[in-house]
Structures are given as structure tokens and as C-alpha cells.
Design a protein around this motif. Structure first.
Motif, PDB file in Angstrom:
ATOM      1  N   ILE A 428      22.319  12.902  14.084  1.00 54.66           N
ATOM      2  CA  ILE A 428      23.118  12.993  12.863  1.00 54.66           C
ATOM      3  C   ILE A 428      22.260  13.547  11.724  1.00 54.66           C
ATOM      4  N   ARG A 429      22.938  14.194  10.788  1.00 53.14           N
ATOM      5  CA  ARG A 429      22.289  14.625   9.547  1.00 53.14           C
ATOM      6  C   ARG A 429      23.056  13.981   8.392  1.00 53.14           C
ATOM      7  N   VAL A 430      22.322  13.324   7.478  1.00 49.84           N
ATOM      8  CA  VAL A 430      22.934  12.651   6.335  1.00 49.84           C
ATOM      9  C   VAL A 430      22.470  13.338   5.060  1.00 49.84           C
ATOM     10  N   GLU A 431      23.445  13.659   4.205  1.00 49.03           N
ATOM     11  CA  GLU A 431      23.141  14.359   2.951  1.00 49.03           C
ATOM     12  C   GLU A 431      23.818  13.659   1.780  1.00 49.03           C
ATOM     13  N   LEU A 432      23.194  13.772   0.610  1.00 48.17           N
ATOM     14  CA  LEU A 432      23.736  13.225  -0.629  1.00 48.17           C
ATOM     15  C   LEU A 432      23.918  14.345  -1.638  1.00 48.17           C
ATOM     16  N   SER A 433      24.862  14.124  -2.571  1.00 48.39           N
ATOM     17  CA  SER A 433      25.141  15.142  -3.581  1.00 48.39           C
ATOM     18  C   SER A 433      25.702  14.483  -4.836  1.00 48.39           C
ATOM     19  N   LEU A 434      25.408  15.073  -5.981  1.00 49.08           N
ATOM     20  CA  LEU A 434      26.012  14.630  -7.235  1.00 49.08           C
ATOM     21  C   LEU A 434      27.355  15.310  -7.483  1.00 49.08           C
ATOM     22  N   ASP A 435      27.481  16.563  -7.040  1.00 43.62           N
ATOM     23  CA  ASP A 435      28.673  17.341  -7.379  1.00 43.62           C
ATOM     24  C   ASP A 435      29.483  17.825  -6.187  1.00 43.62           C
ATOM     25  N   GLY A 436      29.020  17.541  -4.967  1.00 40.84           N
ATOM     26  CA  GLY A 436      29.733  18.011  -3.789  1.00 40.84           C
ATOM     27  C   GLY A 436      29.464  19.452  -3.454  1.00 40.84           C
ATOM     28  N   VAL A 437      28.530  20.068  -4.178  1.00 41.67           N
ATOM     29  CA  VAL A 437      28.184  21.476  -3.931  1.00 41.67           C
ATOM     30  C   VAL A 437      26.740  21.594  -3.470  1.00 41.67           C
ATOM     31  N   GLU A 438      25.848  21.034  -4.235  1.00 44.51           N
ATOM     32  CA  GLU A 438      24.437  21.033  -3.883  1.00 44.51           C
ATOM     33  C   GLU A 438      24.109  19.742  -3.142  1.00 44.51           C
ATOM     34  N   TRP A 439      23.514  19.888  -1.957  1.00 47.05           N
ATOM     35  CA  TRP A 439      23.262  18.721  -1.101  1.00 47.05           C
ATOM     36  C   TRP A 439      21.764  18.581  -0.817  1.00 47.05           C
ATOM     37  N   SER A 440      21.317  17.345  -0.686  1.00 41.46           N
ATOM     38  CA  SER A 440      19.944  17.065  -0.273  1.00 41.46           C
ATOM     39  C   SER A 440      19.974  16.233   1.007  1.00 41.46           C
ATOM     40  N   VAL A 441      19.157  16.622   1.976  1.00 39.42           N
ATOM     41  CA  VAL A 441      19.093  15.911   3.255  1.00 39.42           C
ATOM     42  C   VAL A 441      18.204  14.682   3.099  1.00 39.42           C
ATOM     43  N   VAL A 442      18.732  13.515   3.490  1.00 36.24           N
ATOM     44  CA  VAL A 442      17.944  12.286   3.416  1.00 36.24           C
ATOM     45  C   VAL A 442      17.627  11.714   4.805  1.00 36.24           C
ATOM     46  N   HIS A 443      18.236  12.308   5.837  1.00 32.18           N
ATOM     47  CA  HIS A 443      18.016  11.813   7.201  1.00 32.18           C
ATOM     48  C   HIS A 443      18.506  12.882   8.172  1.00 32.18           C
ATOM     49  N   ASP A 444      17.701  13.188   9.189  1.00 32.02           N
ATOM     50  CA  ASP A 444      18.110  14.207  10.156  1.00 32.02           C
ATOM     51  C   ASP A 444      17.457  13.916  11.499  1.00 32.02           C
ATOM     52  N   THR A 445      18.281  13.550  12.489  1.00 33.08           N
ATOM     53  CA  THR A 445      17.778  13.320  13.839  1.00 33.08           C
ATOM     54  C   THR A 445      18.412  14.271  14.851  1.00 33.08           C
ATOM     55  N   ILE A 446      19.069  15.321  14.380  1.00 30.41           N
ATOM     56  CA  ILE A 446      19.672  16.284  15.301  1.00 30.41           C
ATOM     57  C   ILE A 446      18.565  16.976  16.104  1.00 30.41           C
ATOM     58  N   GLY A 447      18.689  16.898  17.414  1.00 33.19           N
ATOM     59  CA  GLY A 447      17.707  17.490  18.302  1.00 33.19           C
ATOM     60  C   GLY A 447      16.509  16.613  18.599  1.00 33.19           C
ATOM     61  N   ALA A 448      16.435  15.433  17.977  1.00 31.68           N
ATOM     62  CA  ALA A 448      15.271  14.560  18.164  1.00 31.68           C
ATOM     63  C   ALA A 448      15.406  13.646  19.373  1.00 31.68           C
ATOM     64  N   GLY A 449      16.606  13.532  19.943  1.00 35.16           N
ATOM     65  CA  GLY A 449      16.812  12.664  21.099  1.00 35.16           C
ATOM     66  C   GLY A 449      16.888  11.195  20.751  1.00 35.16           C
ATOM     67  N   THR A 450      17.005  10.865  19.475  1.00 37.75           N
ATOM     68  CA  THR A 450      17.048   9.476  19.022  1.00 37.75           C
ATOM     69  C   THR A 450      18.347   8.803  19.441  1.00 37.75           C
ATOM     70  N   ASP A 451      18.235   7.553  19.903  1.00 43.50           N
ATOM     71  CA  ASP A 451      19.415   6.752  20.242  1.00 43.50           C
ATOM     72  C   ASP A 451      19.542   5.657  19.192  1.00 43.50           C
ATOM     73  N   ALA A 452      20.399   5.897  18.192  1.00 42.14           N
ATOM     74  CA  ALA A 452      20.530   4.971  17.061  1.00 42.14           C
ATOM     75  C   ALA A 452      22.013   4.801  16.739  1.00 42.14           C
ATOM     76  N   PRO A 453      22.716   3.933  17.448  1.00 40.40           N
ATOM     77  CA  PRO A 453      24.157   3.795  17.240  1.00 40.40           C
ATOM     78  C   PRO A 453      24.538   3.129  15.927  1.00 40.40           C
ATOM     79  N   HIS A 454      23.575   2.442  15.276  1.00 37.43           N
ATOM     80  CA  HIS A 454      23.841   1.821  13.973  1.00 37.43           C
ATOM     81  C   HIS A 454      22.714   2.203  13.015  1.00 37.43           C
ATOM     82  N   ALA A 455      22.499   3.486  12.874  1.00 35.56           N
ATOM     83  CA  ALA A 455      21.365   3.987  12.101  1.00 35.56           C
ATOM     84  C   ALA A 455      21.382   3.432  10.686  1.00 35.56           C
ATOM     85  N   PHE A 456      20.287   2.767  10.309  1.00 37.69           N
ATOM     86  CA  PHE A 456      20.144   2.242   8.954  1.00 37.69           C
ATOM     87  C   PHE A 456      19.037   3.022   8.265  1.00 37.69           C
TER      88      PHE A 456
END
Length: 580
Positions: A428-456
Motif C-alpha cells: 500500500i501507499r499512503v499519502e496526505l494532503s492539505l488541498d487534495g492536489v499536492e500529496w506527500s507520501v508517508v508510507h509505501d510498501t508497494i513491491g516490498a513484499g510486506t505482509d501487514a493486514p492492519h498496518a499502523f
């Protein structure tokens, strides 16, 4: 240093392949009946249907260690340190077995003895004088029993002693059913269960702690599939009693909130002497035994009463690297920002709309229409807020249609089952934004093989945001992106709720009907109660309501209640009132 976790614990829960004559095939994640042991400066967590165990140095980060030495499908594993080694045993359809390990990381578990007892839900306990005891029981009609074991042969010494039986006429919390409402079963399976069990609770999951000269015999009821699954306790002067019921029971109970249930667990101390309780939490949608693990601060008060702090027990929680007060220092200070937040998605399966990812229920979920990577879910929190942490809870939707059929099925209580041995990636990739246009990535495990069904995800620094977006990479068995809860925690720019005054009546000896006026600005309410005004050790988290019927009371005792309103800014304690 303070670390933070959030229930359900983010563990690489193993997938199960379950076949039953009534319900067909189900493939879902599961872990339950946890035992945690602190052994040689490391924590080990054993849980049902894991095909191994988890280990941790700090109770925050857990790593799965597969094992082919311990039984894969024996339920309710119990692990204790006995004579300097780990002693493992678990439930079996026939007489039990004991395994020993001095180096669990090397998977050196060796079967050392059979038992002369056929037991279910076992617990071993070595007393301060070195004597060894076994407790067991999981039944709607048989009591929990205990017996002393020979430390060399692990065979019983003397006859088993009956210790605990149900008493639903006096203990409301032992009654079966969600919210303590009797179950209405339907269909052929319902008729079978009505004939087999009726409305009797399962009394199960024994676990013993000695504190000073008191022995705390803990047990679970009424059933793992209910939001009312909980742990109670008896207290005695010896390892085989006699024991007296503690009317503060259940000491572990979580009937409300995002994920419910807090039964069949274990109570242990960390390296700093802090007490914790780890227990079973329910999903129970794909199957009754679809469950997760929760961790709660616990302790023994000045009167020797065993308690858990389960206020806001699925919000972020501190795990300090020191001794701490479980009541005043457990909360991480983050409130829920995402309840009923406006949710949109790249696509949605009929009947699984985006709003189901913000309704604070692990039992409902949004499902993307396709199984392609890149599907996304987006929240508008409605206003800017300080974001501290996020939790992305994935669900299992029609996984049996995609998962290969296991050929190593073993007999289970009903039907047959196997545990998938490998992890499944959850990118998953998680992003935050103030305006819904510009986004910052705060978490990215796409392609990492991580098994995190309740990622905190705890942010290294507080981030101001209004919008949240999570995008899918690889999903288990190539299935669609499925989210039961995209939960955002932090502090919002709103006033605290007003003060709440609870009223109501004791409807009967085991039930109280409560009501209160809506508090200005409240998003929800935390209802606290107990048998003295200083010991409001029970709690029930509710949303969208100003009334609650609590059916968990113990007959013959007065109860005090308080309703705390909460919102994005924090919690306002309510007025404590007595209801007789």
C-alpha cells in the motif's frame, strides 16, 4: 523512549483453508487464544493457527518465526517457562502432548512426553516452589479443571479438581449473544447447534498468575464469535484453590468500538515489571473463528483486583520503555479523525461502498471493483487537523475463489482445515494532503513484499492534513483492494465536548439501561462502569447513540456509571452516578 501500537495488532496473520459440511470452504486470516511469555530477554507470542510464533524485543514490532516442529492445527497453544525452558502444549482431539525448547529461534521444539489427560485449552503453571500444575477446559457443560503434574513425566498426580463453572443466573457477562441478546440460529447448522449447545456459554481458556500469595485463575466466556467475549477471574490462596469469584469480572472486556472482544488470553509482565493482557478479538464474518490479537495495559490494584485499561482500546496506545502507570500514561493522546469522513474510491463493488471504510466496524468493508494494482480510497476529513498516525485495516473478501486449495487438511472440530505456510504481500501507499492536489507520501510498501493486514503508521512528526489517500499494490492471492477501516488519528481544531450526566435504571440484577443527553460536539461516548466509584474498570465505546443497555453485571452488587463524550480534540469525563 515511548513506542505506540494500535489494536488489532499488526501481525502477519496466517491464512486458513477451512472446509465444513455446512458452510463450504472459507479462506481467511486467523489467530487467537494468545500466550505471551518473556523468555531470555525476548517476548514470544504463540497463537492458534499460526504455524509458528511471533517474537519481539519491545512489544511493538513483531516478526513471525515459522515452525514445523510444533503442531500446526492444535488450538490454543500454551507456552510457559518451566525449569528454565519453554514448555509448549495445545488442544488436541486426543490426549495432549508436551514439547520443550531452550532456543525457540532455532526451532528446537522437541516432544518430550505425552499426557495421560485429554485436554482442551490447556495452561501450565509452575509455582514458586517448583511444583507444576495443569489447567484445562473448553465446554458448555464441563467445568475448568486443574491437577498437579509430575515434573519429570508430566503425568498427573492425583485426581483432577473441578474449579470453574458457568453461573449465568448471577453473571450477566457469561450470557451468550452479541450485546448479551440470545442467539437465534437458523438453517440446518442452527438446528444442530441448538441441539448441541442451546444458550449455554463456553467456559474456557484458563490462565493462572501468582501475585504475592494470591493465585488468579482467569477464564473466558461466553463465546469467541460474540462482541461480548471476555475474561473473568477467580482468586485463591493455593494453585488448586479453593477459588472465589471476583465480582469485578470480567476484567478484560471490549464490546464496542472498531474491533470487539477481549477474551481467552494471557497476563504477563514486561522487562520493566509492567503488566499486560493479550487477548482474542473478533472479526467472525467469513467464519466464527476469524479472529485477531489485542494487547492491553493491565495490573493489580492496591486491593489485589486484576484489571485491564480498555478505555479507547483500539486507539493508539503507548508502550513505554520503562515502568508506567497503565491508567494515566497508556493513551498516546491521539483521537479518531476519520469517523464518517467523506470517502471516495477509484471503483467499488456493489454492496461495498467507500463509506464502509469509515464506519468504525472491522466487520464491514469497501471493495474495489477490480483486482488491478492502483485502485485507491480517499478520505476528506472535513477540515485540517494535526495527523499523528494512521491504521489501514485490510479485509478478506471472497478469498476462497482465488486461493489454491490446500492438500494437507487435518481434522477440525467441524470439518477439516489447513494453515497456509507463507505470507501474503499487502503493498500500500499512503499519502496526505492539505488541498487534495499536492500529496506527500508517508508510507509505501508497494513491491516490498510486506505482509501487514492492519498496518499502523506513526508519523515521525505531526503533519497537518485534510485529505488521506491509500493506493493498492499487490494484494493477497491477487485479490481486490479491500479495506475495513482507513483510520486516521490525531487532534482536530474543535472544542472539547460538553459534560455528560448519565441516568437510567437497573432493569434486572444483571442488566442496566442507561441514557444520557447528547453532549455538544461529541462524536461518540465511552461508557465506564464498575462496582465502586473508584474502580470503573469496564468500558464500552459507542457512536451515534445516547443510550445503552449493559447486560454484563454481576447480581448482588451495586454499580456506578459515567459517560465520557469524545471528539477530535479529546475526552470530557462524565459525571459518575450510581444505579441500583
Amino acid at each position: 523512549m515511548t513506542r505506540v501500537v494500535c489494536n488489532p495488532l499488526d501481525l502477519a496473520y496466517r491464512y486458513q483453508d477451512v472446509r465444513t459440511p455446512f458452510a463450504g470452504r472459507s479462506v481467511h486470516r486467523e489467530a487467537a487464544d494468545p500466550t505471551v511469555v518473556f523468555y531470555r530477554d525476548r517476548y514470544y507470542l504463540f497463537a492458534s493457527m499460526t504455524r509458528g510464533f511471533w517474537y519481539s524485543d519491545d512489544l511493538v514490532e513483531w516478526t513471525l518465526r515459522p515452525s514445523e516442529k510444533i503442531p500446526a492445527v492444535d488450538y490454543a497453544p500454551d507456552v510457559r517457562e518451566v525449569d528454565g525452558a519453554l514448555l509448549f502444549t495445545a488442544s488436541r482431539r486426543s490426549n495432549g502432548r508436551f514439547f520443550r525448547s531452550v532456543d525457540p529461534m532455532a526451532d528446537d521444539f522437541e516432544e518430550i512426553a505425552p499426557s495421560d489427560i485429554a485436554f482442551w485449552d490447556p495452561d501450565t503453571f509452575q509455582d514458586d516452589d517448583g511444583r507444576l500444575y495443569l489447567y484445562w477446559g473448553c465446554s458448555h457443560k464441563e467445568p475448568i479443571q486443574g491437577v498437579e503434574l509430575d515434573r519429570q513425566t508430566y503425568q498427573r498426580i492425583g485426581d483432577p479438581v473441578p474449579l470453574i463453572a458457568a453461573d449465568t443466573s448471577n453473571r450477566g457477562w457469561e450470557r451468550t449473544g452479541d450485546d448479551y441478546v440470545p442467539v437465534v440460529r437458523r438453517g440446518l447448522m442452527g438446528k444442530v447447534m441448538d441441539a448441541y449447545i442451546g444458550d449455554a456459554p463456553f467456559i474456557e481458556g484458563a490462565y493462572v498468575n501468582r501475585v504475592d500469595d494470591r493465585y488468579y485463575l482467569q477464564y473466558a466466556g461466553p463465546g469467541t464469535q460474540f462482541n461480548t467475549y471476555a475474561d473473568g477471574t477467580y482468586v485463591g490462596d493455593g494453585p488448586l484453590g479453593p477459588f472465589d469469584y471476583d465480582p469485578h469480572s470480567p476484567f478484560s472486556s471490549k464490546p464496542g468500538g472498531f474491533i470487539t472482544g477481549a477474551g481467552h488470553g494471557s497476563t504477563f509482565q514486561d522487562r520493566h515489571g509492567n503488566w499486560w493482557h493479550v487477548a482474542t478479538m473478533r472479526v467472525s464474518v467469513n467464519a466464527d473463528f476469524e479472529r485477531r490479537i489485542g494487547l492491553f495495559p493491565a495490573g493489580f490494584d492496591d486491593d489485589g483486583v486484576l484489571f485491564c485499561n480498555q478505555n479507547f482500546a483500539d486507539f493508539p496506545m503507548n508502550v513505554p520503555d520503562r515502568a508506567f502507570d497503565p491508567w494515566t500514561e497508556a493513551s498516546a493522546g491521539s483521537m479518531l479523525l476519520s469517523y464518517r469522513a467523506a470517502a471516495t474510491a477509484s471503483s467499488s463493488l456493489v454492496g461495498h461502498a467507500p463509506a464502509l471504510a469509515t464506519d468504525e466496524s472491522v466487520r464491514t468493508w469497501w471493495v474495489a471493483e477490480s483486482d488491478r494494482p492502483g485502485e485507491w480510497l480517499r478520505l476528506d476529513l472535513g477540515a485540517e487537523a494535526d495527523v499523528h498516525a494512521l491504521q489501514v485495516n485490510l479485509a478478506d473478501h471472497d478469498v476462497a475463489a482465488r486461493a489454491p486449495k490446500r492438500r494437507d487438511l487435518a481434522k477440525a472440530t467441524f470439518g477439516r482445515r489447513a494453515v497456509f505456510p507463507d505470507s501474503q504481500a499487502t503493498g500500500i501507499r499512503v499519502e496526505l494532503s492539505l488541498d487534495g492536489v499536492e500529496w506527500s507520501v508517508v508510507h509505501d510498501t508497494i513491491g516490498a513484499g510486506t505482509d501487514a493486514p492492519h498496518a499502523f503508521i506513526t508519523l515521525p512528526e505531526v503533519q497537518r492534513a485534510r485529505f488521506v489517500r491509500v493506493t493498492a499494490g499487490e494484494m493477497p492471492f491477487g485479490g481486490p483492494f479491500t479495506v475495513s477501516g482507513l483510520r486516521v488519528f490525531g487532534v482536530g481544531d474543535v472544542p472539547l465536548p460538553g459534560v455528560t450526566d448519565v441516568r437510567g435504571e437497573r432493569r434486572d440484577a444483571r442488566t442496566a439501561s442507561l441514557r444520557w443527553d447528547a453532549a455538544s460536539g461529541a462524536v461518540g461516548y465511552n461508557v465506564r462502569y464498575g462496582i465502586s466509584p473508584e474502580k470503573l474498570y469496564h468500558s464500552w465505546l459507542v457512536y451515534d447513540r445516547t443510550d445503552l443497555e449493559i447486560g454484563s453485571l454481576n447480581a448482588g452488587h451495586s454499580y456506578w456509571f459515567a459517560v465520557d463524550g469524545f471528539n477530535e480534540a479529546g475526552v470530557t469525563p462524565g459525571i459518575v452516578n450510581r444505579l441500583d
